[in-house]
Write a protein that holds these residues in place. Structure first.
Motif, PDB file in Angstrom:
ATOM      1  N   TYR A 193      -2.493  -7.365   4.224  1.00 48.14           N
ATOM      2  CA  TYR A 193      -2.785  -6.823   2.897  1.00 48.14           C
ATOM      3  C   TYR A 193      -4.148  -7.300   2.398  1.00 48.14           C
ATOM      4  O   TYR A 193      -4.931  -6.503   1.884  1.00 48.14           O
ATOM      5  CB  TYR A 193      -1.693  -7.185   1.875  1.00 48.14           C
ATOM      6  CG  TYR A 193      -2.030  -6.610   0.523  1.00 48.14           C
ATOM      7  CD1 TYR A 193      -1.684  -5.308   0.206  1.00 48.14           C
ATOM      8  CD2 TYR A 193      -2.763  -7.348  -0.404  1.00 48.14           C
ATOM      9  CE1 TYR A 193      -2.040  -4.749  -1.013  1.00 48.14           C
ATOM     10  CE2 TYR A 193      -3.118  -6.804  -1.625  1.00 48.14           C
ATOM     11  CZ  TYR A 193      -2.767  -5.505  -1.918  1.00 48.14           C
ATOM     12  OH  TYR A 193      -3.143  -4.953  -3.122  1.00 48.14           O
ATOM     13  N   TYR A 224      -2.442  -0.343   6.385  1.00 50.40           N
ATOM     14  CA  TYR A 224      -2.669   0.200   5.043  1.00 50.40           C
ATOM     15  C   TYR A 224      -4.039   0.847   4.916  1.00 50.40           C
ATOM     16  O   TYR A 224      -4.488   1.154   3.815  1.00 50.40           O
ATOM     17  CB  TYR A 224      -2.535  -0.903   3.989  1.00 50.40           C
ATOM     18  CG  TYR A 224      -1.286  -1.737   4.107  1.00 50.40           C
ATOM     19  CD1 TYR A 224      -0.031  -1.153   4.269  1.00 50.40           C
ATOM     20  CD2 TYR A 224      -1.350  -3.121   4.062  1.00 50.40           C
ATOM     21  CE1 TYR A 224       1.118  -1.931   4.383  1.00 50.40           C
ATOM     22  CE2 TYR A 224      -0.211  -3.901   4.164  1.00 50.40           C
ATOM     23  CZ  TYR A 224       1.018  -3.301   4.334  1.00 50.40           C
ATOM     24  OH  TYR A 224       2.155  -4.078   4.443  1.00 50.40           O
ATOM     25  N   THR A 271      -5.826  -2.394  -6.348  1.00 52.00           N
ATOM     26  CA  THR A 271      -5.415  -2.670  -7.733  1.00 52.00           C
ATOM     27  C   THR A 271      -6.588  -2.736  -8.710  1.00 52.00           C
ATOM     28  O   THR A 271      -6.387  -2.669  -9.912  1.00 52.00           O
ATOM     29  CB  THR A 271      -4.677  -4.017  -7.822  1.00 52.00           C
ATOM     30  OG1 THR A 271      -5.593  -5.077  -7.510  1.00 52.00           O
ATOM     31  CG2 THR A 271      -3.481  -4.054  -6.886  1.00 52.00           C
ATOM     32  N   PRO A 300       2.444   3.408   3.714  1.00 48.98           N
ATOM     33  CA  PRO A 300       2.093   3.275   2.295  1.00 48.98           C
ATOM     34  C   PRO A 300       2.369   1.866   1.789  1.00 48.98           C
ATOM     35  O   PRO A 300       3.224   1.156   2.315  1.00 48.98           O
ATOM     36  CB  PRO A 300       2.985   4.311   1.612  1.00 48.98           C
ATOM     37  CG  PRO A 300       4.117   4.549   2.545  1.00 48.98           C
ATOM     38  CD  PRO A 300       3.609   4.264   3.927  1.00 48.98           C
ATOM     39  N   LEU A 301       1.639   1.474   0.764  1.00 52.69           N
ATOM     40  CA  LEU A 301       1.772   0.124   0.213  1.00 52.69           C
ATOM     41  C   LEU A 301       3.172  -0.171  -0.319  1.00 52.69           C
ATOM     42  O   LEU A 301       3.589  -1.332  -0.318  1.00 52.69           O
ATOM     43  CB  LEU A 301       0.741  -0.107  -0.887  1.00 52.69           C
ATOM     44  CG  LEU A 301      -0.706  -0.196  -0.415  1.00 52.69           C
ATOM     45  CD1 LEU A 301      -1.647  -0.292  -1.611  1.00 52.69           C
ATOM     46  CD2 LEU A 301      -0.890  -1.375   0.516  1.00 52.69           C
ATOM     47  N   ASP A 302       3.891   0.840  -0.732  1.00 54.08           N
ATOM     48  CA  ASP A 302       5.238   0.568  -1.230  1.00 54.08           C
ATOM     49  C   ASP A 302       6.219   0.226  -0.107  1.00 54.08           C
ATOM     50  O   ASP A 302       7.396  -0.049  -0.361  1.00 54.08           O
ATOM     51  CB  ASP A 302       5.758   1.725  -2.092  1.00 54.08           C
ATOM     52  CG  ASP A 302       5.938   3.031  -1.327  1.00 54.08           C
ATOM     53  OD1 ASP A 302       5.668   3.091  -0.102  1.00 54.08           O
ATOM     54  OD2 ASP A 302       6.340   4.016  -1.975  1.00 54.08           O
ATOM     55  N   ARG A 303       5.720   0.168   1.134  1.00 50.17           N
ATOM     56  CA  ARG A 303       6.560  -0.239   2.271  1.00 50.17           C
ATOM     57  C   ARG A 303       6.069  -1.551   2.880  1.00 50.17           C
ATOM     58  O   ARG A 303       6.368  -1.850   4.037  1.00 50.17           O
ATOM     59  CB  ARG A 303       6.596   0.876   3.313  1.00 50.17           C
ATOM     60  CG  ARG A 303       7.310   2.118   2.756  1.00 50.17           C
ATOM     61  CD  ARG A 303       7.775   3.103   3.760  1.00 50.17           C
ATOM     62  NE  ARG A 303       8.468   2.523   4.890  1.00 50.17           N
ATOM     63  CZ  ARG A 303       8.544   3.156   6.064  1.00 50.17           C
ATOM     64  NH1 ARG A 303       8.016   4.352   6.224  1.00 50.17           N
ATOM     65  NH2 ARG A 303       9.183   2.591   7.076  1.00 50.17           N
ATOM     66  N   ARG A 304       5.352  -2.342   2.086  1.00 46.81           N
ATOM     67  CA  ARG A 304       4.882  -3.642   2.577  1.00 46.81           C
ATOM     68  C   ARG A 304       6.040  -4.490   3.091  1.00 46.81           C
ATOM     69  O   ARG A 304       5.904  -5.203   4.081  1.00 46.81           O
ATOM     70  CB  ARG A 304       4.138  -4.408   1.471  1.00 46.81           C
ATOM     71  CG  ARG A 304       2.765  -3.864   1.140  1.00 46.81           C
ATOM     72  CD  ARG A 304       2.068  -4.714   0.112  1.00 46.81           C
ATOM     73  NE  ARG A 304       1.804  -6.057   0.647  1.00 46.81           N
ATOM     74  CZ  ARG A 304       1.361  -7.065  -0.070  1.00 46.81           C
ATOM     75  NH1 ARG A 304       1.110  -6.907  -1.363  1.00 46.81           N
ATOM     76  NH2 ARG A 304       1.158  -8.249   0.482  1.00 46.81           N
ATOM     77  N   HIS A 305       7.173  -4.427   2.419  1.00 44.27           N
ATOM     78  CA  HIS A 305       8.336  -5.222   2.832  1.00 44.27           C
ATOM     79  C   HIS A 305       8.795  -4.861   4.243  1.00 44.27           C
ATOM     80  O   HIS A 305       9.293  -5.721   4.971  1.00 44.27           O
ATOM     81  CB  HIS A 305       9.475  -5.064   1.816  1.00 44.27           C
ATOM     82  CG  HIS A 305       9.983  -3.655   1.695  1.00 44.27           C
ATOM     83  ND1 HIS A 305       9.324  -2.692   0.957  1.00 44.27           N
ATOM     84  CD2 HIS A 305      11.061  -3.049   2.251  1.00 44.27           C
ATOM     85  CE1 HIS A 305       9.983  -1.549   1.044  1.00 44.27           C
ATOM     86  NE2 HIS A 305      11.044  -1.732   1.824  1.00 44.27           N
TER      87      HIS A 305
END
Length: 191
Positions: free
Chosen positions: A91, A60, A117, A71-76
């Motif tokens: 993270y 990240y 954040t 990207p952070l929206d792919r942490r999963h």
């Protein structure tokens, strides 16, 4: 979760897919650096989740290396590959606002500032130890392969890791003292 070797191989394949092998970094490429960080953590006998986080800590981007591979929206996706515990360490490391967090990190009640954040929180003892150990492995790798980095940043790193000494494993602390020895003779320097 599959064994450490299988998971490491899959993580390296993903790092290659996202170009880590072609991104310049002190000591060669980003992938070479990440593999050295994981190896250093293994030498320090870190548990598998922390070793995997060491290998993946730059996915990240970080406060010191802004190039993000994922990207952070792919942490999963990363959690599915290396496990939720290792991804949470990745993270935490990537999200750290170092200027705001490092000065008080040695205190159990210190706020951890999330650069993504803008929020703060107080991480638990294990998270603080993981963060300190990964920070040491990362910074020591760069200091060992890049004498100019060590000369410029080594004294400050020695002060930081001296403050974090109680969060570091004995092996990590010994390597901090050894690799950064002679760079700082002021107050707070290691003996």
């Amino acid at each position: 979760m599959p064994d450490l070797t299988t998971t490491t191989d899959r993580a390296v394949a993903l790092l290659r897919e996202f170009g880590a092998e072609g991104i310049a970094h002190p000591g060669g490429t980003l992938l070479a650096h990440l593999r050295r960080v994981q190896a250093r953590l293994a030498t320090w006998q870190a548990r598998p989740a922390l070793q995997l986080a060491g290998l993946c800590h730059a996915f990240y981007g970080t406060d010191g290396f802004p190039t993000a591979l994922l990207p952070l929206d792919r942490r999963h996706d990363l959690a599915g590959l290396i496990g939720a515990e290792a991804e949470a360490i990745v993270y935490l490391y990537a999200s750290c606002d170092r200027k705001a967090t490092h000065p008080a990190l040695h205190r159990a009640d210190a706020d951890f500032h999330d650069r993504f954040t803008g929020r703060t929180r107080v991480p638990g003892p294990q998270s603080r130890r993981d963060f300190a150990e990964l920070s040491a492995a990362n910074e020591l790798d760069i200091a060992v392969v890049d004498p100019a980095f060590r000369d410029t940043w080594g004294p400050g790193l020695l002060v930081l890791f001296t403050r974090l000494r109680d969060l570091l494993s004995a092996d990590a602390w010994l390597e901090c003292r050894t690799a950064l020895a002679g760079l700082d003779s002021g107050p707070g320097a290691a003996n």
